[in-house]
Design an enzyme around this catalytic site. Sequence first.
Site, PDB file in Angstrom:
ATOM      1  N   GLU A 136       5.977   1.917  10.507  1.00 32.80           N
ATOM      2  CA  GLU A 136       7.267   1.560   9.916  1.00 32.80           C
ATOM      3  C   GLU A 136       8.300   2.649  10.187  1.00 32.80           C
ATOM      4  O   GLU A 136       7.968   3.787  10.508  1.00 32.80           O
ATOM      5  CB  GLU A 136       7.138   1.363   8.408  1.00 32.80           C
ATOM      6  CG  GLU A 136       6.729   2.624   7.656  1.00 32.80           C
ATOM      7  CD  GLU A 136       6.472   2.374   6.184  1.00 32.80           C
ATOM      8  OE1 GLU A 136       7.454   2.464   5.413  1.00 32.80           O
ATOM      9  OE2 GLU A 136       5.320   2.104   5.798  1.00 32.80           O
ATOM     10  N   GLY A 158       0.557  -2.454   1.087  1.00 33.58           N
ATOM     11  CA  GLY A 158      -0.419  -3.540   1.017  1.00 33.58           C
ATOM     12  C   GLY A 158      -1.139  -3.635   2.353  1.00 33.58           C
ATOM     13  O   GLY A 158      -0.486  -3.820   3.380  1.00 33.58           O
ATOM     14  N   TYR A 200       2.137  15.165   8.674  1.00 36.74           N
ATOM     15  CA  TYR A 200       1.635  13.902   8.147  1.00 36.74           C
ATOM     16  C   TYR A 200       2.560  13.370   7.049  1.00 36.74           C
ATOM     17  O   TYR A 200       2.880  14.068   6.089  1.00 36.74           O
ATOM     18  CB  TYR A 200       0.217  14.059   7.574  1.00 36.74           C
ATOM     19  CG  TYR A 200      -0.206  12.851   6.773  1.00 36.74           C
ATOM     20  CD1 TYR A 200      -0.531  11.668   7.407  1.00 36.74           C
ATOM     21  CD2 TYR A 200      -0.221  12.879   5.378  1.00 36.74           C
ATOM     22  CE1 TYR A 200      -0.882  10.540   6.680  1.00 36.74           C
ATOM     23  CE2 TYR A 200      -0.570  11.757   4.639  1.00 36.74           C
ATOM     24  CZ  TYR A 200      -0.895  10.594   5.294  1.00 36.74           C
ATOM     25  OH  TYR A 200      -1.217   9.470   4.577  1.00 36.74           O
ATOM     26  N   ARG A 213      -0.912   7.176  11.021  1.00 41.52           N
ATOM     27  CA  ARG A 213      -1.808   6.769  12.114  1.00 41.52           C
ATOM     28  C   ARG A 213      -1.713   7.755  13.274  1.00 41.52           C
ATOM     29  O   ARG A 213      -1.451   7.364  14.415  1.00 41.52           O
ATOM     30  CB  ARG A 213      -1.502   5.345  12.602  1.00 41.52           C
ATOM     31  CG  ARG A 213      -1.236   4.345  11.525  1.00 41.52           C
ATOM     32  CD  ARG A 213      -2.482   4.049  10.656  1.00 41.52           C
ATOM     33  NE  ARG A 213      -2.027   3.768   9.307  1.00 41.52           N
ATOM     34  CZ  ARG A 213      -1.486   2.608   8.924  1.00 41.52           C
ATOM     35  NH1 ARG A 213      -1.359   1.634   9.788  1.00 41.52           N
ATOM     36  NH2 ARG A 213      -1.085   2.448   7.678  1.00 41.52           N
ATOM     37  N   ALA A 248      -3.600   6.158   0.859  1.00 42.10           N
ATOM     38  CA  ALA A 248      -3.586   4.823   0.268  1.00 42.10           C
ATOM     39  C   ALA A 248      -2.657   4.837  -0.936  1.00 42.10           C
ATOM     40  O   ALA A 248      -2.557   5.844  -1.639  1.00 42.10           O
ATOM     41  CB  ALA A 248      -4.988   4.401  -0.154  1.00 42.10           C
ATOM     42  N   GLY A 249      -1.974   3.718  -1.159  1.00 38.84           N
ATOM     43  CA  GLY A 249      -1.075   3.595  -2.292  1.00 38.84           C
ATOM     44  C   GLY A 249      -1.858   3.309  -3.567  1.00 38.84           C
ATOM     45  O   GLY A 249      -2.532   2.279  -3.682  1.00 38.84           O
TER      46      GLY A 249
END
Length: 442
Positions: free
Chosen positions: A246, A263, A378, A398, A413-414
């Site tokens: 993104e 998600g 990162y 990534r 992770a969220g």
Amino acid sequence: MQDPHSLGHYHEARLTVAHPPLDLAVSLVLALAPTRYVLYEMRDCIRIALGAAWNLDIDQAGTVRCGGRRVEPRQTLADTLTAAVADVPVPEWRAYGRASFELAYLAQGLALPKAPGPLLRLSIPTSEIVIHDRDVLLRSLDERDLARLVDDVSHLDRRAELVPPSRPLQPGNLDHGHESFMAGVADAVSEMRARAYDKVILSRDVPIPSEVDLPLSYHAGRLRNTPARSFLLRDDDLEAYGFSPETLLELDGGRISTQPLAGTRALSGRPEEDTRLREDLLYDAKEIAEHAVSVRLAMQEMEPLCAPDTMGVSEFMAIKQRGSVQHLGSLVRGRLAGGLGPWHAFLRLFPAVTASGIPKIAALDSIRRHETSVRGLYSGCVFMTDGSGAMDAALVLRSVYRTGSRCWLQAGAGVVPLSSPEREFEETSEKLASVARHLRRR
């Protein structure tokens, strides 16, 4: 009379080439072996910035320096950066930069964790290569360098094969940090259920063998990935490449957008299984809640940047396929309000809500307490900006990183109140695998 502070102007040449842009770009990086470069892929072209004719750095104290000289601070950091680039001594300049995640603490007025290197570095290259489908634009501040680049590109393009052979490299133990990550997620969930904050992105890093060849691994991974942006860079001791899912910021012609993704489900390559996972993602209460709060904060951050009645959301909760994972994605966009520029937008949106949390200040505190090391590049940004006020900033995820002999992957992770440590660990494993499966050695 020429301005004595001017670095001159770019000399240009164009070539028609036979090889695909990705192959040509990677082969140029390998052949030229520059100690400092940025490869940045966006939309329909790949750009390679070579060297640095002009530099801007932000150090740990928040001091802005150009060419080693301190820039007089203005009312805000955005104002200081705006003034600094207003004096760039190159007409029609384009600059490439990177920002470490720890810049977020400075931008939010918090005490900074100790991080290596500058928090932000921006450079105008001595030479630039812009590769479209079969067309290459070469630019250089030195006519002799331009002539050498023409020879180099022409010579490489005559080869039958451009990218040298490589072998797969096993990444090692991708479960590294399992216990501390699970404990951190459990603790964060308890804090959120006590209403301390709404969401935090927690990450873990995984060491990989030092024999990894970054340009060849980037090439192999990009052939099998579908990123929003990709990059490959080297700045002396720091090397990295990545496939950004993104963008933090796209600004061009006054149009501004940000693209929160939140998600996640895996992509197996089996149509029936991928459809099942897609439906599972679209109807998962935890994933929908995580995405909705991310879009809400993105809208709140964008609102002060946009002219009245120009902001909106499109592609709401669209499925975005990114290599071996799929995400829920939305696009928040508008028109930049008068009196504001790219640095106001960048610092308003940085760090990405999908790499920090909600609200950001509480999430930054949680990250500092629950992660075992500073993040560095990162979840920061690699970006490009120019004298017209355009800016394109890719969120660094990534990715593979190297400093000295240390090489590693990192994924997060969220975490929201509905999260389970087991599923969040599984999500980091899916993201790590999307990069690890394409590691190569010479």
